[in-house]
Design a protein around this motif. Sequence first.
Motif, PDB file in Angstrom:
ATOM      1  N   ASN A   1      49.284  14.001  13.057  1.00 27.21           N
ATOM      2  CA  ASN A   1      49.834  13.384  11.433  1.00 27.21           C
ATOM      3  C   ASN A   1      49.826  11.945  10.996  1.00 27.21           C
ATOM      4  O   ASN A   1      50.020  11.455  12.058  1.00 27.21           O
ATOM      5  CB  ASN A   1      51.431  13.957  12.217  1.00 27.21           C
ATOM      6  CG  ASN A   1      51.160  15.446  12.837  1.00 27.21           C
ATOM      7  OD1 ASN A   1      50.625  16.775  12.055  1.00 27.21           O
ATOM      8  ND2 ASN A   1      52.172  15.791  13.628  1.00 27.21           N
ATOM      9  N   GLU A   2      51.327  12.026   9.885  1.00 24.11           N
ATOM     10  CA  GLU A   2      51.668  10.807   9.130  1.00 24.11           C
ATOM     11  C   GLU A   2      52.190   9.843  10.071  1.00 24.11           C
ATOM     12  O   GLU A   2      53.559  10.804  10.492  1.00 24.11           O
ATOM     13  CB  GLU A   2      51.495  11.981   7.998  1.00 24.11           C
ATOM     14  CG  GLU A   2      52.078  10.247   6.737  1.00 24.11           C
ATOM     15  CD  GLU A   2      52.009  10.741   5.474  1.00 24.11           C
ATOM     16  OE1 GLU A   2      51.901   9.493   4.747  1.00 24.11           O
ATOM     17  OE2 GLU A   2      52.390  12.107   5.121  1.00 24.11           O
ATOM     18  N   ASP A   3      52.171   8.766   9.978  1.00 22.75           N
ATOM     19  CA  ASP A   3      52.813   7.955  10.640  1.00 22.75           C
ATOM     20  C   ASP A   3      52.632   8.294  11.685  1.00 22.75           C
ATOM     21  O   ASP A   3      53.606   7.881  12.510  1.00 22.75           O
ATOM     22  CB  ASP A   3      53.968   8.033  10.209  1.00 22.75           C
ATOM     23  CG  ASP A   3      54.479   7.720   8.711  1.00 22.75           C
ATOM     24  OD1 ASP A   3      53.342   6.667   7.427  1.00 22.75           O
ATOM     25  OD2 ASP A   3      55.164   7.613   7.991  1.00 22.75           O
TER      26      ASP A   3
ATOM     27  N   GLN B   1      45.122  16.454   3.975  1.00 23.55           N
ATOM     28  CA  GLN B   1      44.547  14.816   2.632  1.00 23.55           C
ATOM     29  C   GLN B   1      43.410  14.490   2.362  1.00 23.55           C
ATOM     30  O   GLN B   1      42.598  14.500   1.260  1.00 23.55           O
ATOM     31  CB  GLN B   1      45.987  13.895   2.842  1.00 23.55           C
ATOM     32  CG  GLN B   1      47.266  14.649   2.369  1.00 23.55           C
ATOM     33  CD  GLN B   1      47.965  13.592   2.971  1.00 23.55           C
ATOM     34  OE1 GLN B   1      47.840  12.165   2.860  1.00 23.55           O
ATOM     35  NE2 GLN B   1      49.873  14.199   3.080  1.00 23.55           N
TER      36      GLN B   1
ATOM     37  N   GLU C   1      45.891   9.420   9.438  1.00 28.10           N
ATOM     38  CA  GLU C   1      45.942   9.606   8.229  1.00 28.10           C
ATOM     39  C   GLU C   1      45.625  11.545   8.249  1.00 28.10           C
ATOM     40  O   GLU C   1      44.855  11.748   8.585  1.00 28.10           O
ATOM     41  CB  GLU C   1      44.963   9.193   6.699  1.00 28.10           C
ATOM     42  CG  GLU C   1      45.543   8.062   6.144  1.00 28.10           C
ATOM     43  CD  GLU C   1      44.749   7.890   5.036  1.00 28.10           C
ATOM     44  OE1 GLU C   1      43.848   8.504   4.524  1.00 28.10           O
ATOM     45  OE2 GLU C   1      45.117   6.611   4.988  1.00 28.10           O
TER      46      GLU C   1
ATOM     47  N   CYS D   1      44.374   2.062   8.695  1.00 24.21           N
ATOM     48  CA  CYS D   1      44.562   3.557   8.810  1.00 24.21           C
ATOM     49  C   CYS D   1      43.094   4.175   9.622  1.00 24.21           C
ATOM     50  O   CYS D   1      42.000   3.881   8.313  1.00 24.21           O
ATOM     51  CB  CYS D   1      45.305   4.567   7.362  1.00 24.21           C
ATOM     52  SG  CYS D   1      46.487   3.351   7.251  1.00 24.21           S
TER      53      CYS D   1
END
Length: 225
Positions: A159-161, A191, A187, A152
């Motif tokens: 964005n996430e994923d 966050q 990630e 990651c």
Amino acid sequence: MTQNESKKENKSTKNPTEMGEKGAENTGKEGKKPFLEGIFRDKKDARVSKEEEMKNKLNDLTDSLQRLQAEFENYQKRSVKENNEFKLFANAKLIEELLPVIDSLEQGMNHNKDLVMIHDQLMSVLKKNGLEKIIVKKKDKFNHDEMECLMCEKEEGVNEDEIVNVLMSGYKLNGKILRATKVSVGEPLKQNNIKEKLGEEEIKEKMNENCFEENTKSEFKTKGE
């Protein structure tokens, strides 16, 4: 006496034994009829039951033959399918072992233009045998069926994923995954910043606790002296 009257007397004066014998014959014939009818009826019933038994056996044999025929047809279809799959994937092991060679050629193409022609020729041959490269771009959504996440990364605007970088190309062979695409997934920075802030606050709290403990220890020492 006239002749007619004499005939009537003769008829009326017949021997009673003769009349008894004729009556017995008539009753015997009448008694034989139901007996014979019963025999014929039993034979007819037996013939009908035998015919039904033969029909049932014939139906059972027909069902068995139909099942055998269906099983044989399924076996033929399964054999054809297995043979086709064998033909499609007979070279899978060899092609899989050639993938590192393709990776090396792709890495060297930026420095040596001659490798481009070799790479294209090799890929042309492999495509004829069913090899297909999985196309993955940055910010594509992560696909669990075709991709493998190795790490990651923090990336602004990701964005996430979502995919950050393609670390190793993936390939399909006749529609099936031969090697998944190795990628790094981003990630969200928000966050990460929250995690960093929480980490800094925890460090400050521990430092304050340590300072408080040292101060209390020094106070006890001065009082003891």
